[in-house]
Design an enzyme around this catalytic site. Structure first.
Site, PDB file in Angstrom:
ATOM      1  N   HIS A   1       5.147  -0.599  -3.054  1.00 16.72           N
ATOM      2  CA  HIS A   1       4.293  -0.918  -3.932  1.00 16.72           C
ATOM      3  C   HIS A   1       4.495  -1.010  -5.145  1.00 16.72           C
ATOM      4  CE1 HIS A   1       0.275  -0.693  -5.924  1.00 16.72           C
ATOM      5  NE2 HIS A   1       0.657  -0.239  -6.077  1.00 16.72           N
TER       6      HIS A   1
ATOM      7  N   CYS B   1       3.504  -5.832  -4.972  1.00 21.44           N
ATOM      8  CA  CYS B   1       2.822  -6.774  -5.778  1.00 21.44           C
ATOM      9  C   CYS B   1       2.622  -6.750  -7.341  1.00 21.44           C
ATOM     10  CB  CYS B   1       1.322  -5.676  -5.263  1.00 21.44           C
ATOM     11  SG  CYS B   1       0.393  -5.721  -3.955  1.00 21.44           S
TER      12      CYS B   1
END
Length: 740
Positions: free
Chosen positions: A320, A369
């Site tokens: 992440h 991301c």
């Protein structure tokens, strides 16, 4: 050898078969489909003139259905037996009916191996004979195998190797066939010892099969970091076993003829010898000294390595992340919720550290991301980066967008890495390679319009990931760092545990990552008087992430381990430990053994506590900032696979609190470390090439605490007889199962 036995076996009267076998054959014939029942058998017997059966005989058999436990087939078999029918004749009749189930029942009952091949260790040049003798009907045939390969002309009860050589070492088995089925002998292990430059004169006059050491361990003078390799070789029948000693104490991983330590330290210095033994006798090898010297000068000229290339900085990250105000942040798995830049690692800061090392090429491959973190309004003011060339950023997705993973069968793979790994070893300029990866990603219908690779580059030279890279000098700093890296990949030594009841259990270890370890257990010896025994591991410190419901499983995949499952030994129970970086003390756990004796309903229990020190990255003591948890989590009996087999419904997890823990110190039912995600959307189901898959963003899959990504080959594997028996027996049975 099959033909002479055919007459004796074929002449066996049908009435001489054991009653349980006759009853089983009768059941199969009574419930057979039309064309394969007892009437068809009687008709075929009469038409071939094997036995005369009158209409009244058939009526007598038929009337047996009126009796409570009557069987027409059993009555027919008795008539056939009383009138002289032999086993061979019955087999021929059943073959005519193509009644394979009855034929298999008859053949398996008839084949019996009376002489099994022996495992043995011999000298190269000797004559070796492996024997397998069997009885059966109507007759038997033999086929020898070396592991899974047929041995040409190995079709006799005796397999003779004259003379034997080192290439003949391995595992042997004999398949005994009857007309419709087969059985296997036990596995025989053959070790061939080749003593270089020595003759066999020293062994002349020794009693046959006597245990004798023919290769002695040699004196070793080593330096810290060198590999220690000690060898001892022996011949004898039964096959010799080995146990290495240092300073009078047995070594945990010293049960093979070669003892190795990949990187020695001063603690490995001492007096070594090997004890060789079998069921009849034992001998000790010569005692030798292993001397370990420390490096006196890390800058010796012969340690310097020159290269035309300067060092390279490479960062690959999968997980992440987010991007705020042009700065990219990698999010650790244990950040608070909500998290901000102070809880994360800034990619630009890492680049600054690389530049400080004057790296000639810096590559960032970021599979994460790049959406904005709405909870983080901090504007970082970073020191200006140096103006240097040869910096390449490969972002898995564009600014403000998400990066996706494909999840299938419990294994996750980022879209970026899925295509990158196919081209990673191509000898092309790195920007060209990334351009081609971007084109490959553009053809993937799963992420079209959702994810596109972004490349930023300041290359001023033609650089590729395949360029040879070496340091300009082996500095004290780099050597120390390499030593730390090596320590972070040291596994506990495999060990064997002996229980009072006579059961022996092997405990082995493998690394999936430097902070994830697989423990596998299996029973390698069980006394014949014990009917059933089961073993599992339990009582792990709560510092570790071990889900009791995913421990002691029959396959690595059931524990969540997919990356190294193909390299692990088979037919074990597997438990996956993660977060080893949080381990503050030695890893101590319990091996529990449950066993039963025939005719006794009570289950017996034995427990052994095992201390394997600090494995893998735990050796480095990277535990600062983690909260201490003193109580243990237990992979409990209620949830171990053996109890699940006996229960028809799932059982709630139970936890064992040791007596030294206060009740209020235990935080209750343990759950693996999970992170709360801000806006977790429903996973989007997709399909690719006809296969059902799940597409998820890096943000959505952060709940999964299991690390997924790069592969790490296990350091320790096993190749003992028990494992090979399972593996090779299955591969040898397969062709037979395909026969009509």
């Amino acid at each position: 050898m099959g033909e002479p036995g055919r007459g004796a076996a074929g002449a066996l009267p049908l009435r001489r078969l054991a009653q349980p076998l006759l009853r089983r054959l009768s059941e199969l014939l009574d419930r057979a489909v039309p064309g394969r029942g007892w009437r068809d058998l009687a008709q075929r017997a009469g038409s071939r003139g094997t036995v005369r059966l009158s209409p009244s005989d058939l009526e007598q058999c038929s009337l047996k259905v009126l009796e409570p436990e009557g069987s027409p087939s059993q009555s027919l078999l008795k008539l056939l037996g009383d009138r002289g029918c032999t086993v061979a004749e019955l087999v021929e009749l059943l073959q005519g009916l193509e009644h394979t189930e009855a034929l298999q029942c008859l053949s398996l009952a008839g084949i019996k191996i009376v002489v099994q091949p022996d495992s043995q260790a011999v000298l190269a040049g000797q004559v070796v004979k492996l024997c397998c003798w069997a009885t059966g009907h109507p007759f038997v045939r033999y086929q020898w195998f070396k592991q899974e390969k047929e041995i040409p002309h190995g079709t006799s009860p005796e397999l003779v190797l004259n003379p034997v050589n080192v290439n003949d070492s391995g595992f042997y088995i004999c398949r005994v066939n009857s007309e419709s089925s087969f059985v296997f002998s036990r596995w025989a292990r053959l070790e061939v010892c080749d003593v270089q430059g020595a003759s066999h004169e020293g062994f002349i006059g020794l009693p046959e099969n006597k245990l004798h050491i023919c290769i002695q361990p040699q004196l070793q003078n080593l330096t810290v970091g060198d590999a220690l390799v000690l060898e001892c070789g022996a011949v004898g029948n039964p096959i010799p076993h080995y146990q290495w000693f240092r300073n009078g104490f047995p070594l945990a991983n010293g049960s093979k003829n070669i003892y190795t330590v990949t990187s020695v330290d001063v603690e490995h210095q001492g007096t070594y010898w090997c004890r060789v033994f079998n069921d009849r006798e034992d001998q000790d090898s010569e005692k030798i000294e292993v001397i370990i010297e420390e490096l006196s000068d890390l800058q010796e000229p012969d340690l310097l390595e020159r290269s035309n290339h300067r060092p390279v900085g490479l960062l690959y990250y999968a997980g992440h992340g987010y991007e705020n105000y042009g700065n990219s942040f990698m999010v650790p798995v244990d950040v608070p919720n909500p998290y901000r830049s102070a809880n994360c690692l800034c990619v630009q800061n890492i680049l600054k550290l690389m530049q400080a090392k004057e790296t000639g090429l810096n590559v960032f491959l970021l599979d994460m991301c790049r959406k904005r973190n709405e909870y983080d309004d901090t504007i970082l003011i970073l020191d200006a980066l140096k103006v240097t060339a040869n910096i390449v950023f490969g972002y898995a997705t564009c600014q403000g967008a998400e990066a996706f993973e494909i999840q299938q069968s419990g294994l996750a793979n980022g879209i970026f890495m899925k295509f990158l790994k196919d081209r990673l070893l191509e000898d092309k300029k790195i920007t060209v390679l990334l351009d081609e990866v971007a084109e490959d990603m553009g053809k993937c219908h799963l992420t079209k319009g959702k994810q596109a690779l972004e490349i930023r580059s300041s290359l001023s030279e033609k650089r590729a990931l395949t360029d040879p890279i070496q340091q300009t000098a082996s500095s004290a700093e780099s050597l120390a760092r390499n030593l730390q890296w090596a320590k972070a990949h040291e596994l506990p030594e495999s060990m064997y545990l002996e229980f009072k009841c006579g059961v022996q259990i092997q405990l082995g270890f493998a690394a999936e990552f430097s902070n994830v370890m697989i423990i596998y257990t299996r029973i390698v010896k069980k006394p014949p008087e014990i009917a059933v025994c089961r073993a599992y591991v339990t009582d792990f410190a709560l510092d570790l992430d071990v889900d009791p419901k995913e421990a002691n499983k029959g396959t690595p995949e059931e524990t969540g381990s997919y990356l190294v499952s193909k390299d692990l030994p088979k037919h074990c129970l597997y438990t996956r430990l993660s977060s080893l970086q949080k381990l503050r003390e030695h890893l101590i756990f319990t091996v529990c053994l449950h066993y039963e004796y025939p005719g006794i309903e009570d289950t017996m229990d034995e427990r052994k506590e095992v201390n394997v020190g600090k494995p893998l990255i735990a050796k480095l003591g990277l535990h600062h900032g983690f909260k201490t948890k003193n109580c243990l989590q237990t992979c409990c009996v209620a949830n171990n696979p053996f109890h699940n087999q006996m229960e028809s419904s799932p059982v709630a997890s139970q936890y064992y609190i040791p007596s030294h823990c206060q009740p209020n110190s235990c935080p209750g039912v343990y759950h693996p470390n999970r992170m709360c995600a801000g806006n977790i959307r429903q996973l989007e189901a997709c399909s690719c090439s006809g296969t059902s898959r799940i597409l998820a963003t890096r943000h959505e899959v952060q709940n999964d605490s299991r690390p997924v990504g790069k592969s790490n080959v296990p350091v320790e594997t096993t190749d003992d007889t028990v494992e090979l028996e399972f593996l090779l027996s299955n591969s040898l049975r397969f062709p037979e199962q395909q026969q009509p």
